[in-house]
Scaffold this motif. Structure first.
Motif, short mmCIF file in Angstrom:
data_model
loop_
_atom_site.label_atom_id
_atom_site.label_comp_id
_atom_site.label_asym_id
_atom_site.label_seq_id
_atom_site.Cartn_x
_atom_site.Cartn_y
_atom_site.Cartn_z
N LEU A 55 78.44 38.46 112.88
CA LEU A 55 78.94 37.69 111.88
C LEU A 55 79.72 38.39 110.51
O LEU A 55 79.37 39.37 110.36
CB LEU A 55 77.83 37.08 111.28
N VAL A 56 80.73 37.95 110.27
CA VAL A 56 81.62 38.34 109.03
C VAL A 56 81.24 37.29 107.83
O VAL A 56 80.93 37.69 106.78
CB VAL A 56 83.01 38.34 109.36
N ASP A 109 76.81 42.26 104.77
CA ASP A 109 76.93 43.35 103.54
C ASP A 109 78.15 44.09 103.62
O ASP A 109 78.77 44.61 102.60
CB ASP A 109 75.64 44.10 103.76
N SER A 110 78.71 44.42 104.85
CA SER A 110 79.82 45.41 104.86
C SER A 110 81.03 44.69 104.29
O SER A 110 82.06 45.58 104.30
CB SER A 110 80.05 45.75 106.38
N VAL A 111 81.22 43.58 104.08
CA VAL A 111 82.38 42.88 103.60
C VAL A 111 82.28 42.54 102.13
O VAL A 111 83.33 42.01 101.85
CB VAL A 111 83.07 42.14 104.61
N LEU A 134 90.43 33.77 105.92
CA LEU A 134 89.63 34.74 105.70
C LEU A 134 90.74 35.83 104.96
O LEU A 134 91.54 36.27 105.64
CB LEU A 134 88.85 35.32 106.84
N GLN A 135 90.46 35.93 103.67
CA GLN A 135 91.27 36.83 102.95
C GLN A 135 90.60 37.96 102.89
O GLN A 135 89.40 38.10 102.54
CB GLN A 135 91.41 36.42 101.45
N MET A 136 91.26 39.04 103.38
CA MET A 136 90.62 40.53 103.60
C MET A 136 91.38 41.47 102.85
O MET A 136 92.38 41.53 103.04
CB MET A 136 90.46 40.93 105.35
N ASN A 137 90.76 42.14 101.79
CA ASN A 137 91.26 42.90 101.06
C ASN A 137 90.56 44.45 101.13
O ASN A 137 89.49 44.46 101.66
CB ASN A 137 91.13 42.56 99.40
N ASN A 138 91.32 45.25 100.54
CA ASN A 138 90.73 46.73 100.78
C ASN A 138 90.34 46.99 102.08
O ASN A 138 89.11 47.38 102.22
CB ASN A 138 89.51 47.06 99.51
N LEU A 139 90.94 47.04 102.92
CA LEU A 139 90.58 46.97 104.55
C LEU A 139 90.24 48.41 104.92
O LEU A 139 91.03 49.30 104.34
CB LEU A 139 91.59 46.63 105.52
N ASP A 198 86.79 48.16 109.80
CA ASP A 198 87.15 46.76 109.88
C ASP A 198 87.85 46.30 111.28
O ASP A 198 87.98 45.20 111.49
CB ASP A 198 87.88 46.12 108.75
N THR A 199 88.45 47.41 111.88
CA THR A 199 89.23 47.15 113.14
C THR A 199 88.03 46.55 114.05
O THR A 199 87.09 46.83 114.35
CB THR A 199 89.71 48.47 113.80
N ALA A 200 88.87 45.17 114.51
CA ALA A 200 88.05 44.49 115.53
C ALA A 200 89.14 43.30 115.73
O ALA A 200 89.82 42.93 115.40
CB ALA A 200 86.72 43.93 114.89
N VAL A 201 88.65 42.69 116.96
CA VAL A 201 89.12 41.45 117.27
C VAL A 201 88.14 40.11 116.38
O VAL A 201 86.89 40.24 116.56
CB VAL A 201 88.89 40.73 118.69
#
Length: 121
Positions: free
Chosen positions: A47-48, A61-63, A80-85, A89-92
């Protein structure tokens, strides 16, 4: 039937940003929750983030502090806005909708086909 179509994945350098979108091919009768999951090679799907009907959100917690989930109610679309990748975080990334498709259906989980996010170091 309904399809969930994800978009927005790609290759980005560490520290960069991406915004994922997940749109339904038709409207749901009612939605309990929408969310994002991810699966890295050799790992289980995890789960993200989720957003429930009332608007409450939940993050792994990781995100936390880096990712933001949001929803366009009128379009049954989740973002899903993803910042400071980070490279980890690499994944499908998969979207999931927990919903009734019609008033006659029970609550089911609907999954998208996944979109690849690759973060280089």
């Amino acid at each position: 039937q309904v399809q969930l179509v994800e978009s927005g994945g790609g290759l980005v350098q560490a520290g960069g940003s991406l915004k994922l979108s997940c749109a339904a091919s038709r409207s749901f009768f009612s939605i309990n929750a929408m969310g994002w999951y991810r699966q890295a090679p050799g790992k289980q799907r995890e789960l993200v983030s989720t957003i429930i009907r009332g608007g409450s959100t939940n993050y792994a917690d990781s995100v936390k502090g880096r990712f933001t989930i949001s929803r366009e109610n009128a379009e049954d679309t989740v973002y899903l806005q993803m910042n400071n990748l980070k490279p980890e975080d690499t994944a499908v990334y998969y979207c999931k909708v927990e919903a009734k498709l019609t008033r006659y259906d029970g609550v089911n989980d609907y999954w998208g086909q996944g979109t690849q996010v690759t973060v280089s170091s």
